[in-house]
Enzyme design. Structure first.
Site, short mmCIF file in Angstrom:
data_model
loop_
_atom_site.label_atom_id
_atom_site.label_comp_id
_atom_site.label_asym_id
_atom_site.label_seq_id
_atom_site.Cartn_x
_atom_site.Cartn_y
_atom_site.Cartn_z
N GLY A 46 -16.04 -0.18 -3.91
CA GLY A 46 -13.92 -0.87 -4.79
C GLY A 46 -13.24 -1.07 -3.53
N GLN A 51 -4.97 -1.01 -0.25
CA GLN A 51 -6.23 0.14 1.11
C GLN A 51 -6.06 -1.18 2.16
OE1 GLN A 51 -9.33 0.64 -1.64
NE2 GLN A 51 -9.65 2.11 0.00
N CYS A 89 -14.50 7.81 0.33
CA CYS A 89 -13.74 6.45 0.03
C CYS A 89 -13.78 5.41 1.68
CB CYS A 89 -12.26 7.43 0.12
SG CYS A 89 -10.95 6.33 -0.27
N LEU A 90 -13.47 4.07 1.22
CA LEU A 90 -13.64 3.68 2.18
C LEU A 90 -12.55 4.58 3.44
CD1 LEU A 90 -15.00 0.42 1.02
CD2 LEU A 90 -15.65 1.57 2.73
N HIS A 132 -11.35 6.13 -9.39
CA HIS A 132 -11.30 6.05 -7.79
C HIS A 132 -9.88 4.92 -7.14
CE1 HIS A 132 -11.96 6.80 -4.24
NE2 HIS A 132 -12.00 5.36 -3.68
N GLU A 133 -10.69 4.16 -8.24
CA GLU A 133 -9.10 2.72 -7.65
C GLU A 133 -8.15 3.08 -8.65
OE1 GLU A 133 -10.14 0.97 -5.02
OE2 GLU A 133 -12.59 2.40 -5.49
N HIS A 136 -5.88 4.19 -6.84
CA HIS A 136 -5.62 4.25 -5.72
C HIS A 136 -4.14 3.65 -5.66
CE1 HIS A 136 -7.66 4.65 -1.99
NE2 HIS A 136 -8.85 4.51 -2.57
NI NI Z 1 -10.86 4.88 -2.18
#
Ligand code: NI
Length: 172
Positions: A46, A51, A89-90, A132-133, A136
């Protein structure tokens, strides 16, 4: 292809409460397309607009079981049960850690055509990704749930294929 640079923890754009999308216009459609390309290239499960440095409540998720989802102005309307899960997480590359997430998550949102959708995810990757998203777009990272940085587990890249190792843990 529009692959955008992913902001890394420490970048202030990850800490803002993102703004609601008022109109899903051409610029939002372009952002969604670029976010999908960026998520797939990372690769990740995702990606949320903050981000890539955009303060908007827009999220893309893609899981093997649920396919590609675009969520505009998503909100958790119900969450229950608890489970411990390994998460990455990216925006926090090279690490993972165990966090508590809900087992059942119900979300309402608009899709990219502006149609209202409601998703219920139970005990699966989608449930984890939704929380998670949506975190964000509220300026929250999973590392905020840790008691100490000692809980972060370094992800050891394999010698011959670093990207594949990252792919297994980079949730979003
Ligand atoms: Ni993340």
């Amino acid at each position: 292809m529009g692959i955008l640079p992913i902001r890394i923890a420490g970048d202030p754009s990850l800490r803002e409460k993102a703004k609601r999308v008022r109109t899903i216009d051409a610029s939002v459609q372009k952002l969604i397309d670029d976010m999908i390309d960026t998520m797939r290239a990372a690769p990740g499960v995702g990606l949320a607009a903050p981000q890539v440095g955009r303060s908007l409540r827009a999220v893309v998720i893609e899981t093997p079981d649920d396919g590609l989802l675009t969520l505009i102005n998503p909100e958790v309307v119900k969450a229950s049960g608890e489970r411990r899960l390994m998460e990455g997480c990216l925006s926090v590359p090279g690490y993972q850690a165990e966090v508590t997430r809900h087992r059942q998550v119900t979300v309402k949102a608009l899709d990219r055509d502006g149609k209202e959708i409601r998703l219920k995810a139970v005990d699966n990757l989608l449930a984890q990704a939704l929380e998670h998203e949506i975190d964000h777009i509220n300026g929250i990272l999973y590392i905020d749930y840790l008691q100490s940085a000692d809980e972060l587990i370094p992800v050891r890249p394999s010698v011959d294929d670093e990207e594949e190792t990252e792919a297994e843990v980079s949730l979003a």
